[in-house]
Design a protein around this motif. Structure first.
Motif, PDB file in Angstrom:
ATOM      1  N   ALA A 214       1.431  11.141   2.898  1.00  0.00           N
ATOM      2  CA  ALA A 214       0.722  10.428   3.934  1.00  0.00           C
ATOM      3  C   ALA A 214      -0.600  11.074   4.348  1.00  0.00           C
ATOM      4  O   ALA A 214      -1.711  10.752   4.472  1.00  0.00           O
ATOM      5  N   LEU A 215      -0.490  12.489   4.629  1.00  0.00           N
ATOM      6  CA  LEU A 215      -1.647  13.181   4.810  1.00  0.00           C
ATOM      7  C   LEU A 215      -2.696  13.251   3.813  1.00  0.00           C
ATOM      8  O   LEU A 215      -3.936  13.020   4.042  1.00  0.00           O
ATOM      9  N   TYR A 216      -2.024  13.320   2.375  1.00  0.00           N
ATOM     10  CA  TYR A 216      -2.951  13.463   1.305  1.00  0.00           C
ATOM     11  C   TYR A 216      -3.457  12.124   1.433  1.00  0.00           C
ATOM     12  O   TYR A 216      -4.960  12.070   0.928  1.00  0.00           O
ATOM     13  N   PHE A 217      -3.045  10.951   1.366  1.00  0.00           N
ATOM     14  CA  PHE A 217      -3.952   9.553   1.115  1.00  0.00           C
ATOM     15  C   PHE A 217      -4.646   9.318   2.155  1.00  0.00           C
ATOM     16  O   PHE A 217      -5.839   8.741   2.195  1.00  0.00           O
ATOM     17  N   ILE A 218      -4.603   9.731   3.679  1.00  0.00           N
ATOM     18  CA  ILE A 218      -5.453   9.538   4.711  1.00  0.00           C
ATOM     19  C   ILE A 218      -6.438  10.388   4.513  1.00  0.00           C
ATOM     20  O   ILE A 218      -7.539   9.886   4.670  1.00  0.00           O
ATOM     21  N   ALA A 219      -6.415  11.588   4.001  1.00  0.00           N
ATOM     22  CA  ALA A 219      -7.293  12.457   3.773  1.00  0.00           C
ATOM     23  C   ALA A 219      -8.364  12.011   2.682  1.00  0.00           C
ATOM     24  O   ALA A 219      -9.735  12.139   2.939  1.00  0.00           O
ATOM     25  N   ARG A 220      -7.863  11.260   1.677  1.00  0.00           N
ATOM     26  CA  ARG A 220      -8.699  10.748   0.682  1.00  0.00           C
ATOM     27  C   ARG A 220      -9.370   9.567   1.053  1.00  0.00           C
ATOM     28  O   ARG A 220     -10.338   9.261   0.691  1.00  0.00           O
ATOM     29  N   GLN A 221      -8.736   8.822   2.105  1.00  0.00           N
ATOM     30  CA  GLN A 221      -9.570   7.556   2.535  1.00  0.00           C
ATOM     31  C   GLN A 221      -9.389   7.508   4.054  1.00  0.00           C
ATOM     32  O   GLN A 221      -8.684   6.862   4.741  1.00  0.00           O
ATOM     33  N   PRO A 222     -10.341   8.289   4.890  1.00  0.00           N
ATOM     34  CA  PRO A 222     -10.408   8.179   6.279  1.00  0.00           C
ATOM     35  C   PRO A 222     -10.454   6.699   6.826  1.00  0.00           C
ATOM     36  O   PRO A 222     -11.399   6.199   6.008  1.00  0.00           O
ATOM     37  N   ASP A 223      -9.797   6.602   7.863  1.00  0.00           N
ATOM     38  CA  ASP A 223      -9.786   5.128   8.190  1.00  0.00           C
ATOM     39  C   ASP A 223      -8.937   4.228   7.485  1.00  0.00           C
ATOM     40  O   ASP A 223      -9.430   2.982   7.343  1.00  0.00           O
ATOM     41  N   VAL A 224      -8.113   4.639   6.656  1.00  0.00           N
ATOM     42  CA  VAL A 224      -7.288   3.754   5.827  1.00  0.00           C
ATOM     43  C   VAL A 224      -6.698   2.975   6.790  1.00  0.00           C
ATOM     44  O   VAL A 224      -5.766   3.551   7.553  1.00  0.00           O
ATOM     45  N   SER A 225      -6.182   1.666   6.397  1.00  0.00           N
ATOM     46  CA  SER A 225      -5.510   0.821   7.515  1.00  0.00           C
ATOM     47  C   SER A 225      -3.835   1.000   7.049  1.00  0.00           C
ATOM     48  O   SER A 225      -3.645   1.542   5.801  1.00  0.00           O
ATOM     49  N   VAL A 226      -2.900   0.787   7.972  1.00  0.00           N
ATOM     50  CA  VAL A 226      -1.758   0.894   7.715  1.00  0.00           C
ATOM     51  C   VAL A 226      -0.992   0.139   6.455  1.00  0.00           C
ATOM     52  O   VAL A 226      -0.504   0.738   5.686  1.00  0.00           O
ATOM     53  N   SER A 227      -1.684  -1.004   6.356  1.00  0.00           N
ATOM     54  CA  SER A 227      -1.422  -1.898   5.170  1.00  0.00           C
ATOM     55  C   SER A 227      -1.728  -1.243   3.770  1.00  0.00           C
ATOM     56  O   SER A 227      -0.938  -1.370   3.014  1.00  0.00           O
ATOM     57  N   GLU A 228      -2.872  -0.776   3.944  1.00  0.00           N
ATOM     58  CA  GLU A 228      -3.182  -0.090   2.470  1.00  0.00           C
ATOM     59  C   GLU A 228      -2.443   1.048   2.266  1.00  0.00           C
ATOM     60  O   GLU A 228      -2.022   1.251   0.935  1.00  0.00           O
ATOM     61  N   LEU A 229      -2.216   1.801   3.187  1.00  0.00           N
ATOM     62  CA  LEU A 229      -1.376   3.113   2.941  1.00  0.00           C
ATOM     63  C   LEU A 229       0.023   2.447   2.677  1.00  0.00           C
ATOM     64  O   LEU A 229       0.646   3.440   1.742  1.00  0.00           O
ATOM     65  N   LEU A 230       0.563   1.604   2.990  1.00  0.00           N
ATOM     66  CA  LEU A 230       1.999   1.165   2.575  1.00  0.00           C
ATOM     67  C   LEU A 230       1.778   0.618   1.157  1.00  0.00           C
ATOM     68  O   LEU A 230       2.692   1.039   0.554  1.00  0.00           O
ATOM     69  N   ARG A 231       0.714   0.183   0.581  1.00  0.00           N
ATOM     70  CA  ARG A 231       0.532  -0.474  -0.744  1.00  0.00           C
ATOM     71  C   ARG A 231       0.360   1.176  -1.527  1.00  0.00           C
ATOM     72  O   ARG A 231       1.191   1.219  -2.561  1.00  0.00           O
ATOM     73  N   LEU A 232      -0.291   2.159  -1.052  1.00  0.00           N
ATOM     74  CA  LEU A 232      -0.481   3.410  -1.754  1.00  0.00           C
ATOM     75  C   LEU A 232       0.761   4.167  -1.832  1.00  0.00           C
ATOM     76  O   LEU A 232       1.181   4.504  -3.075  1.00  0.00           O
ATOM     77  N   LEU A 233       1.391   4.256  -1.203  1.00  0.00           N
ATOM     78  CA  LEU A 233       2.879   5.077  -0.813  1.00  0.00           C
ATOM     79  C   LEU A 233       3.925   4.014  -1.325  1.00  0.00           C
ATOM     80  O   LEU A 233       4.854   4.923  -1.764  1.00  0.00           O
TER      81      LEU A 233
END
Length: 145
Positions: A35-54
């Motif tokens: 989670a930290l990695y992908f939030i760092a890669r995309q600041p202001d990532v939405s929770v729904s997009e983070l769900l898709r990425l992870l």
């Protein structure tokens, strides 16, 4: 194929142990690191997009994000166009931790890349990309921005 599976297993185990050495004293796990990695890669990532990425459940992500927020590593804010949207960003402390985790990954991968050579690295990337389902491959270039 068995040799490839074995090498992936042992390589992954080595990388994750390097991360665990940083995560465990903090009481964090590998889901937190991802989670930290992908939030760092995309600041202001939405929770729904983070769900898709992870590719994890909403419940699992909720637990991880709540823990990261409670530790002061992540902040969430409402979306400007959709107030129901939660946008995630690392705090300064979160950026410091993510940078330390990434440094460990890059040191291990960098050494392996240097030993293998550029042609092997390109082939390795092609194999890894081939493991990603075609429908998900469009997400990869977006992370380079």
């Amino acid at each position: 194929l068995r040799r490839g599976v074995e090498l992936m297993h042992f390589g992954h185990a080595h990388l994750t142990r390097a991360l665990d050495a940083v995560l465990e004293p903090e009481g964090l796990g590998r889901a937190h690191q991802r989670a930290l990695y992908f939030i760092a890669r995309q600041p202001d990532v939405s929770v729904s997009e983070l769900l898709r990425l992870l590719a994890i459940t909403k419940q699992s992500l909720g637990r991880v994000v709540s823990e990261l927020e409670a530790r002061g590593l992540v902040v969430a804010r409402q979306g400007s166009e959709d107030r129901r949207q939660r946008l995630l960003r690392l705090t300064d402390e979160g950026m410091t931790l993510e940078a330390e985790l990434f440094q460990r990954l890059s040191a291990a991968l960098g050494a392996a890349y240097a030993a293998a050579g550029q042609d092997a690295v390109g082939g390795f990337w092609a194999v890894l990309e081939g493991l990603v389902p075609p429908a998900d491959r469009a997400r990869i270039p977006a992370l380079r921005r």
